[in-house]
Design a protein around this motif. Sequence first.
Motif, PDB file in Angstrom:
ATOM      1  N   PRO A 227      -8.403 -27.746 -14.003  1.00 44.59           N
ATOM      2  CA  PRO A 227      -9.303 -28.781 -14.511  1.00 44.59           C
ATOM      3  C   PRO A 227     -10.096 -28.287 -15.720  1.00 44.59           C
ATOM      4  O   PRO A 227     -10.371 -27.111 -15.851  1.00 44.59           O
ATOM      5  CB  PRO A 227     -10.253 -29.016 -13.341  1.00 44.59           C
ATOM      6  N   THR A 228     -10.411 -29.215 -16.587  1.00 42.50           N
ATOM      7  CA  THR A 228     -11.365 -28.964 -17.658  1.00 42.50           C
ATOM      8  C   THR A 228     -12.440 -30.026 -17.555  1.00 42.50           C
ATOM      9  O   THR A 228     -12.245 -31.075 -16.944  1.00 42.50           O
ATOM     10  CB  THR A 228     -10.705 -29.011 -19.056  1.00 42.50           C
ATOM     11  N   ARG A 229     -13.577 -29.748 -18.147  1.00 45.92           N
ATOM     12  CA  ARG A 229     -14.674 -30.717 -18.146  1.00 45.92           C
ATOM     13  C   ARG A 229     -14.536 -31.568 -19.402  1.00 45.92           C
ATOM     14  O   ARG A 229     -14.450 -31.038 -20.511  1.00 45.92           O
ATOM     15  CB  ARG A 229     -16.022 -30.005 -18.150  1.00 45.92           C
ATOM     16  N   ASP A 230     -14.516 -32.885 -19.217  1.00 43.00           N
ATOM     17  CA  ASP A 230     -14.406 -33.760 -20.386  1.00 43.00           C
ATOM     18  C   ASP A 230     -15.800 -33.957 -20.980  1.00 43.00           C
ATOM     19  O   ASP A 230     -16.807 -33.547 -20.393  1.00 43.00           O
ATOM     20  CB  ASP A 230     -13.724 -35.079 -20.031  1.00 43.00           C
ATOM     21  N   GLY A 231     -15.857 -34.575 -22.139  1.00 43.43           N
ATOM     22  CA  GLY A 231     -17.121 -34.776 -22.843  1.00 43.43           C
ATOM     23  C   GLY A 231     -18.158 -35.551 -22.059  1.00 43.43           C
ATOM     24  O   GLY A 231     -19.355 -35.390 -22.272  1.00 43.43           O
ATOM     25  N   GLY A 232     -17.741 -36.393 -21.116  1.00 46.29           N
ATOM     26  CA  GLY A 232     -18.667 -37.178 -20.311  1.00 46.29           C
ATOM     27  C   GLY A 232     -19.051 -36.501 -19.010  1.00 46.29           C
ATOM     28  O   GLY A 232     -19.742 -37.071 -18.175  1.00 46.29           O
ATOM     29  N   GLY A 233     -18.596 -35.260 -18.797  1.00 49.52           N
ATOM     30  CA  GLY A 233     -18.958 -34.520 -17.599  1.00 49.52           C
ATOM     31  C   GLY A 233     -17.974 -34.631 -16.457  1.00 49.52           C
ATOM     32  O   GLY A 233     -18.194 -34.063 -15.399  1.00 49.52           O
ATOM     33  N   GLY A 234     -16.892 -35.370 -16.622  1.00 48.11           N
ATOM     34  CA  GLY A 234     -15.910 -35.537 -15.556  1.00 48.11           C
ATOM     35  C   GLY A 234     -14.879 -34.418 -15.550  1.00 48.11           C
ATOM     36  O   GLY A 234     -14.895 -33.513 -16.378  1.00 48.11           O
ATOM     37  N   THR A 235     -13.969 -34.486 -14.588  1.00 48.40           N
ATOM     38  CA  THR A 235     -12.885 -33.525 -14.430  1.00 48.40           C
ATOM     39  C   THR A 235     -11.622 -34.107 -15.053  1.00 48.40           C
ATOM     40  O   THR A 235     -11.202 -35.201 -14.706  1.00 48.40           O
ATOM     41  CB  THR A 235     -12.647 -33.221 -12.941  1.00 48.40           C
ATOM     42  N   PHE A 236     -11.034 -33.364 -15.976  1.00 44.51           N
ATOM     43  CA  PHE A 236      -9.868 -33.815 -16.746  1.00 44.51           C
ATOM     44  C   PHE A 236      -8.636 -33.021 -16.336  1.00 44.51           C
ATOM     45  O   PHE A 236      -8.696 -31.801 -16.214  1.00 44.51           O
ATOM     46  CB  PHE A 236     -10.147 -33.600 -18.232  1.00 44.51           C
ATOM     47  N   TYR A 237      -7.529 -33.732 -16.087  1.00 43.25           N
ATOM     48  CA  TYR A 237      -6.245 -33.097 -15.769  1.00 43.25           C
ATOM     49  C   TYR A 237      -5.138 -33.695 -16.627  1.00 43.25           C
ATOM     50  O   TYR A 237      -5.153 -34.878 -16.946  1.00 43.25           O
ATOM     51  CB  TYR A 237      -5.855 -33.328 -14.308  1.00 43.25           C
ATOM     52  N   GLN A 238      -4.147 -32.842 -16.935  1.00 45.36           N
ATOM     53  CA  GLN A 238      -2.887 -33.260 -17.532  1.00 45.36           C
ATOM     54  C   GLN A 238      -1.810 -32.958 -16.491  1.00 45.36           C
ATOM     55  O   GLN A 238      -1.748 -31.838 -15.978  1.00 45.36           O
ATOM     56  CB  GLN A 238      -2.574 -32.471 -18.795  1.00 45.36           C
ATOM     57  N   VAL A 239      -0.965 -33.947 -16.195  1.00 45.18           N
ATOM     58  CA  VAL A 239       0.034 -33.779 -15.145  1.00 45.18           C
ATOM     59  C   VAL A 239       1.411 -34.183 -15.682  1.00 45.18           C
ATOM     60  O   VAL A 239       1.545 -35.166 -16.413  1.00 45.18           O
ATOM     61  CB  VAL A 239      -0.317 -34.650 -13.909  1.00 45.18           C
ATOM     62  N   TYR A 240       2.420 -33.404 -15.297  1.00 48.73           N
ATOM     63  CA  TYR A 240       3.809 -33.721 -15.630  1.00 48.73           C
ATOM     64  C   TYR A 240       4.621 -33.776 -14.342  1.00 48.73           C
ATOM     65  O   TYR A 240       4.422 -32.961 -13.445  1.00 48.73           O
ATOM     66  CB  TYR A 240       4.436 -32.645 -16.527  1.00 48.73           C
ATOM     67  N   PHE A 241       5.533 -34.729 -14.274  1.00 52.48           N
ATOM     68  CA  PHE A 241       6.461 -34.828 -13.149  1.00 52.48           C
ATOM     69  C   PHE A 241       7.866 -34.624 -13.695  1.00 52.48           C
ATOM     70  O   PHE A 241       8.243 -35.218 -14.696  1.00 52.48           O
ATOM     71  CB  PHE A 241       6.329 -36.176 -12.450  1.00 52.48           C
ATOM     72  N   LYS A 242       8.639 -33.766 -13.006  1.00 45.57           N
ATOM     73  CA  LYS A 242       9.984 -33.413 -13.454  1.00 45.57           C
ATOM     74  C   LYS A 242      11.021 -33.934 -12.478  1.00 45.57           C
ATOM     75  O   LYS A 242      10.860 -33.824 -11.263  1.00 45.57           O
ATOM     76  CB  LYS A 242      10.110 -31.891 -13.567  1.00 45.57           C
ATOM     77  N   ASN A 243      12.089 -34.491 -13.025  1.00 46.29           N
ATOM     78  CA  ASN A 243      13.232 -34.941 -12.241  1.00 46.29           C
ATOM     79  C   ASN A 243      14.122 -33.734 -11.970  1.00 46.29           C
ATOM     80  O   ASN A 243      14.820 -33.257 -12.856  1.00 46.29           O
ATOM     81  CB  ASN A 243      13.994 -36.025 -13.006  1.00 46.29           C
TER      82      ASN A 243
ATOM     83  N   ASN B 126      11.159 -33.773 -17.887  1.00 45.29           N
ATOM     84  CA  ASN B 126       9.841 -34.246 -17.483  1.00 45.29           C
ATOM     85  C   ASN B 126       9.613 -35.670 -17.958  1.00 45.29           C
ATOM     86  O   ASN B 126      10.086 -36.053 -19.037  1.00 45.29           O
ATOM     87  CB  ASN B 126       8.733 -33.401 -18.120  1.00 45.29           C
ATOM     88  N   ALA B 127       8.862 -36.419 -17.184  1.00 43.86           N
ATOM     89  CA  ALA B 127       8.307 -37.667 -17.680  1.00 43.86           C
ATOM     90  C   ALA B 127       7.205 -37.290 -18.667  1.00 43.86           C
ATOM     91  O   ALA B 127       6.753 -36.141 -18.696  1.00 43.86           O
ATOM     92  CB  ALA B 127       7.721 -38.479 -16.524  1.00 43.86           C
ATOM     93  N   GLY B 128       6.756 -38.221 -19.469  1.00 42.76           N
ATOM     94  CA  GLY B 128       5.664 -37.952 -20.391  1.00 42.76           C
ATOM     95  C   GLY B 128       4.401 -37.551 -19.634  1.00 42.76           C
ATOM     96  O   GLY B 128       4.252 -37.824 -18.443  1.00 42.76           O
ATOM     97  N   MET B 129       3.483 -36.913 -20.334  1.00 44.10           N
ATOM     98  CA  MET B 129       2.253 -36.449 -19.711  1.00 44.10           C
ATOM     99  C   MET B 129       1.413 -37.621 -19.197  1.00 44.10           C
ATOM    100  O   MET B 129       1.263 -38.630 -19.875  1.00 44.10           O
ATOM    101  CB  MET B 129       1.411 -35.671 -20.720  1.00 44.10           C
ATOM    102  N   LEU B 130       0.902 -37.482 -17.984  1.00 41.97           N
ATOM    103  CA  LEU B 130      -0.075 -38.406 -17.407  1.00 41.97           C
ATOM    104  C   LEU B 130      -1.396 -37.656 -17.382  1.00 41.97           C
ATOM    105  O   LEU B 130      -1.453 -36.533 -16.887  1.00 41.97           O
ATOM    106  CB  LEU B 130       0.326 -38.800 -15.981  1.00 41.97           C
ATOM    107  N   TYR B 131      -2.443 -38.223 -17.958  1.00 43.00           N
ATOM    108  CA  TYR B 131      -3.742 -37.575 -17.887  1.00 43.00           C
ATOM    109  C   TYR B 131      -4.748 -38.525 -17.264  1.00 43.00           C
ATOM    110  O   TYR B 131      -4.598 -39.741 -17.321  1.00 43.00           O
ATOM    111  CB  TYR B 131      -4.218 -37.081 -19.256  1.00 43.00           C
ATOM    112  N   PHE B 132      -5.745 -37.934 -16.617  1.00 47.12           N
ATOM    113  CA  PHE B 132      -6.772 -38.749 -15.987  1.00 47.12           C
ATOM    114  C   PHE B 132      -8.079 -37.979 -15.900  1.00 47.12           C
ATOM    115  O   PHE B 132      -8.110 -36.753 -15.980  1.00 47.12           O
ATOM    116  CB  PHE B 132      -6.332 -39.239 -14.605  1.00 47.12           C
ATOM    117  N   ILE B 133      -9.170 -38.746 -15.778  1.00 47.49           N
ATOM    118  CA  ILE B 133     -10.507 -38.179 -15.629  1.00 47.49           C
ATOM    119  C   ILE B 133     -11.153 -38.801 -14.401  1.00 47.49           C
ATOM    120  O   ILE B 133     -11.143 -40.022 -14.229  1.00 47.49           O
ATOM    121  CB  ILE B 133     -11.386 -38.435 -16.864  1.00 47.49           C
TER     122      ILE B 133
END
Length: 163
Positions: free
Chosen positions: A49-65, A122-129
Motif C-alpha cells: 500500500p501507499t498513502r494517496d494525497g487524500g490520506g487513503g490507502t492506494f493499491y495497484q492490482v494485476y490479474f493474470k490468466n 495480465n489484464a490491465g492494471m486495476l487501482y483503487f483507494i
Amino acid sequence: MPEPEPRTLTRRTLVGAAWAAPVVVAAVATPLAAASTGEPSLSSTFAGPTRDGGGGTFYQVYFKNEGPYSLAPTELTVYIPTSGQGWTWQGFGGSGWNYASGGITPTSYTFRYEGTVNPGSNAGMLYFIVSSASPGVEPFPTATLTAMAPGYPSTTLSLPVPY
C-alpha cells in the motif's frame, strides 16, 4: 451517515498517489499444479500500500490468466465487499476496468475487465483507494478482492488497509 458516491480516479490523482510513498510489490500465486497441467487458473500481483494525497490507502492490482484459454471481454470480474469491513471506499480506475452491470450495491462493488486476457497475459492494471476507519491502528482492516472468470476457479487477494 450515507455511503459516499463511488468515484472514478483520474490520472492526476494517480500521479500523486503513486509517488506518495515507497511501493511494495508482492505476488499471490495459484497452485503450481494447476499451471503445470494447463488447468484454468488466475493469479494476482499488487503494488502497495501507499498513502494517496487524500490520506487513503492506494493499491495497484494485476490479474493474470494462467490458464490455456483466452478470456473474452467482460469475462474477468472482480468482486469487493464494502460493508462492515473497517474501511471506506474512495474510488477506482484502471486500464480497461469498469463497473459490471449491477455492480454497485450498498454492500459491494463488482468490476469487469473490458479487454481480452490471453493465456499467460495480465489484464490491465486495476487501482483503487480505500480509507481505514482507524488509520494506523493495528490490526489493520482488510480489503478482499475475488477475481472470477467462467470455467476458472476464483482467486482471492486480501490487502491490509493501514491508512
